[in-house]
Design an enzyme around this catalytic site. Structure first.
Site, PDB file in Angstrom:
ATOM      1  N   SER A 137      39.517  36.655  38.202  1.00  0.00           N
ATOM      2  CA  SER A 137      40.214  36.930  39.620  1.00  0.00           C
ATOM      3  C   SER A 137      41.214  35.791  39.818  1.00  0.00           C
ATOM      4  O   SER A 137      42.102  36.099  40.415  1.00  0.00           O
ATOM      5  CB  SER A 137      39.004  37.016  40.649  1.00  0.00           C
ATOM      6  OG  SER A 137      38.449  35.575  40.831  1.00  0.00           O
ATOM      7  N   ASN A 138      40.858  34.527  39.540  1.00  0.00           N
ATOM      8  CA  ASN A 138      41.826  33.589  39.753  1.00  0.00           C
ATOM      9  C   ASN A 138      43.010  33.877  38.825  1.00  0.00           C
ATOM     10  O   ASN A 138      44.380  33.656  39.190  1.00  0.00           O
ATOM     11  CB  ASN A 138      41.633  32.094  39.544  1.00  0.00           C
ATOM     12  CG  ASN A 138      40.560  31.382  40.355  1.00  0.00           C
ATOM     13  OD1 ASN A 138      41.194  31.164  41.385  1.00  0.00           O
ATOM     14  ND2 ASN A 138      39.384  31.656  40.504  1.00  0.00           N
ATOM     15  N   HIS A 164      37.691  24.176  40.278  1.00  0.00           N
ATOM     16  CA  HIS A 164      36.293  23.875  40.527  1.00  0.00           C
ATOM     17  C   HIS A 164      35.890  24.430  41.797  1.00  0.00           C
ATOM     18  O   HIS A 164      36.637  23.926  42.778  1.00  0.00           O
ATOM     19  CB  HIS A 164      35.802  22.418  40.045  1.00  0.00           C
ATOM     20  CG  HIS A 164      34.428  21.988  40.052  1.00  0.00           C
ATOM     21  ND1 HIS A 164      33.731  22.597  38.821  1.00  0.00           N
ATOM     22  CD2 HIS A 164      33.728  21.838  40.915  1.00  0.00           C
ATOM     23  CE1 HIS A 164      32.502  22.163  39.140  1.00  0.00           C
ATOM     24  NE2 HIS A 164      32.331  21.874  40.201  1.00  0.00           N
ATOM     25  N   ASP A 191      34.968  17.890  34.438  1.00  0.00           N
ATOM     26  CA  ASP A 191      35.240  17.694  36.134  1.00  0.00           C
ATOM     27  C   ASP A 191      35.575  16.340  36.563  1.00  0.00           C
ATOM     28  O   ASP A 191      35.193  16.012  37.801  1.00  0.00           O
ATOM     29  CB  ASP A 191      33.991  18.292  36.885  1.00  0.00           C
ATOM     30  CG  ASP A 191      33.890  19.828  36.549  1.00  0.00           C
ATOM     31  OD1 ASP A 191      34.824  20.549  36.276  1.00  0.00           O
ATOM     32  OD2 ASP A 191      32.501  20.193  36.491  1.00  0.00           O
ATOM     33  N   GLU A 199      40.321  29.598  46.597  1.00  0.00           N
ATOM     34  CA  GLU A 199      40.690  29.304  45.284  1.00  0.00           C
ATOM     35  C   GLU A 199      41.960  30.270  45.007  1.00  0.00           C
ATOM     36  O   GLU A 199      43.133  29.588  44.444  1.00  0.00           O
ATOM     37  CB  GLU A 199      39.623  29.672  44.179  1.00  0.00           C
ATOM     38  CG  GLU A 199      38.316  28.976  44.223  1.00  0.00           C
ATOM     39  CD  GLU A 199      37.467  29.088  43.207  1.00  0.00           C
ATOM     40  OE1 GLU A 199      37.923  29.517  41.951  1.00  0.00           O
ATOM     41  OE2 GLU A 199      36.552  29.396  43.519  1.00  0.00           O
TER      42      GLU A 199
HETATM   43  C1  GAR Z   1      35.840  30.432  39.767  1.00  0.00           C
HETATM   44  O1  GAR Z   1      35.123  30.336  40.909  1.00  0.00           O
HETATM   45  C2  GAR Z   1      36.074  28.708  39.122  1.00  0.00           C
HETATM   46  O2  GAR Z   1      36.354  28.250  40.353  1.00  0.00           O
HETATM   47  C3  GAR Z   1      34.857  28.659  38.445  1.00  0.00           C
HETATM   48  O3  GAR Z   1      34.550  29.978  37.739  1.00  0.00           O
HETATM   49  C4  GAR Z   1      35.110  31.042  38.645  1.00  0.00           C
HETATM   50  C5  GAR Z   1      35.794  31.900  37.558  1.00  0.00           C
HETATM   51  O4  GAR Z   1      36.075  32.934  38.319  1.00  0.00           O
HETATM   52  N1  GAR Z   1      35.071  27.683  37.487  1.00  0.00           N
HETATM   53  C6  GAR Z   1      34.150  26.692  37.354  1.00  0.00           C
HETATM   54  O5  GAR Z   1      32.874  26.661  37.873  1.00  0.00           O
HETATM   55  C7  GAR Z   1      34.501  25.531  36.439  1.00  0.00           C
HETATM   56  N2  GAR Z   1      33.432  24.494  36.403  1.00  0.00           N
HETATM   57  P1  GAR Z   1      37.462  33.929  37.669  1.00  0.00           P
HETATM   58  O6  GAR Z   1      37.103  34.121  36.113  1.00  0.00           O
HETATM   59  O7  GAR Z   1      37.125  35.249  38.856  1.00  0.00           O
HETATM   60  O8  GAR Z   1      38.416  33.150  38.230  1.00  0.00           O
END
Ligand code: GAR
Length: 211
Positions: free
Chosen positions: A21-22, A118, A159, A188
């Site tokens: 999603s990011n 994060h 982190d 995010e």
């Molecule tokens: C996001 O919430 C990101 O912040 C987290 O994984 C998710 C990925 O979502 N990352 C961590 O926890 C890193 N330690 P996405 O695949 O939908 O972007």
């Protein structure tokens, strides 16, 4: 038509069964704001990751760097990645749902060129094993009133790299880790693209675009 030689090039690294999603939020922000930023390619490590569907919809090239493909080429993950970075003249490595640790050699070589997002207010709720829903569960169990998002440079420890930007959000009254996750994820999707755009502005100004 944009001059592709002047584009600020980024790569997105994801791992495992990444949702993406990011990645999508970054791609849409770039396109909606007509920025001089190009997602050169996406890296995935699992052929079943949902992020692939998003890459296909967005028309963004992806490379599958899994054991099978790497063994065929007799390369490690980082060796193959270095080749791709060099080929594409990438300016910034963006980790989005990338849960692996990069080696200290790799991180040192690309110092200040690798960023991560994060889903909490680092240094709280960071470190090995703290990712995704595990973070939100820990925040929920601690009954914190606030959580948030941290975008930071990546070093060789989980982190702990320098924080570039953080945003705090009130989670008082939320009833589950899932509700926290939903509220944090919205931030995010706005914060990560904004930070990338700001870095692109500054870095483009100071260097000639070569990796
Ligand atoms: C996001 O919430 C990101 O912040 C987290 O994984 C998710 C990925 O979502 N990352 C961590 O926890 C890193 N330690 P996405 O695949 O939908 O972007």
């Amino acid at each position: 038509m944009k001059d592709k030689t002047k584009m600020f090039k980024i790569v997105i690294l994801s791992s495992g069964k990444s949702r993406g999603s990011n990645f999508q939020a970054i791609a849409e922000y770039i396109s909606n704001n007509n920025l001089n930023i190009q997602i050169s390619f996406l890296v995935i490590t699992n052929p079943n990751a949902p992020i692939i569907k998003r890459a296909e919809r967005l028309g963004i090239k992806y490379y599958l760097l899994n054991k099978k493909n790497l063994q065929k080429e007799h390369l490690s993950f980082e060796e193959k990645l270095e080749i791709l970075l060099e080929q594409h003249k990438v300016n910034l490595i963006v980790l989005a749902g990338f849960m692996r640790k990069l080696s200290s050699d790799f991180v040192y070589k690309h110092k200040k060129r690798i960023i991560n997002i994060h889903p909490a207010l680092l240094p709280k709720y960071g470190g090995k094993g703290m990712y995704g829903m595990r973070v939100h569960k820990a925040v929920f169990d601690a009954k914190d009133d606030y959580s948030g998002v941290s975008v930071h440079y990546v070093n060789a420890e989980y982190d702990t790299g320098k924080i570039i930007k953080q945003e705090k959000v009130c989670i008082k009254g939320l009833n589950s880790p899932e509700e926290i996750a939903e509220k944090v994820l919205k931030i995010e999707h706005r914060l990560y693209p904004e930070v990338i755009a700001e870095l692109a502005e500054n870095i483009i100004h100071y260097q000639d675009g070569s990796w």
